[in-house]
Design an enzyme around this catalytic site. Sequence first.
Site, mmCIF file in Angstrom:
data_model
loop_
_atom_site.group_PDB
_atom_site.id
_atom_site.type_symbol
_atom_site.label_atom_id
_atom_site.label_comp_id
_atom_site.label_asym_id
_atom_site.label_seq_id
_atom_site.Cartn_x
_atom_site.Cartn_y
_atom_site.Cartn_z
ATOM 1 C CB CYS A 286 -3.375 6.299 6.250
ATOM 2 S SG CYS A 286 -4.695 7.276 5.531
ATOM 3 C CG HIS B 207 -4.293 2.584 3.404
ATOM 4 N ND1 HIS B 207 -3.278 2.787 2.502
ATOM 5 C CD2 HIS B 207 -4.592 3.799 3.910
ATOM 6 C CE1 HIS B 207 -2.984 4.080 2.462
ATOM 7 N NE2 HIS B 207 -3.781 4.714 3.318
ATOM 8 C CB THR C 109 -1.005 0.022 1.179
ATOM 9 O OG1 THR C 109 -1.996 1.015 0.914
ATOM 10 C CG2 THR C 109 -0.340 0.299 2.515
#
Length: 168
Positions: free
Chosen positions: A35, A52, A29
């Site tokens: 995040c 995520h 990711t």
Amino acid sequence: MKMIEKETSIIRVGIADVKIVRTPDRIRTSGLGSCVGLVLYDLEAKTAGLVHVMLPDSSLSKTKDINLAKYADTAVAATVDMLLEAGCRKFALKAKMAGGAEMFKFKMTNDLMKVGPRNVLAIKKHLSLLNIPIVSEDTGGNSGRTIEFDPQTAELVIRTVKQGITTI
């Protein structure tokens, strides 16, 4: 007679998304600022899940139908459930994570604006409730990250903006 080996694929996980992968595939990711990329894995099963996470708490949702991968409080449990369905053993699950940066410094001391650190704390809380140990982490700071996990070796490769590559 020569064995035919499966070609490795890199499975991409989007923002507020979760996917499961088995060896020899890897999972990646990008765009991790505030995040957090959380990897849960069972090394013996050679299987891993990557979620995520964008926000710490689903109570922030404005809608009734929430995306479970988006919030720390729902993402951890949802990823565990997916891994158990894929044949992993709960007692064998371990965690690695990266992200949770403070991308923007605010003059106010309002903790609500510190989404990255709040994401990290929320994920740690929910892992603790499920008795899943965190093997290693690369969290905080103020740089974005891209991560890639290999369920064969349990290595998490982290590319941090302007800081290079580390493996945990």
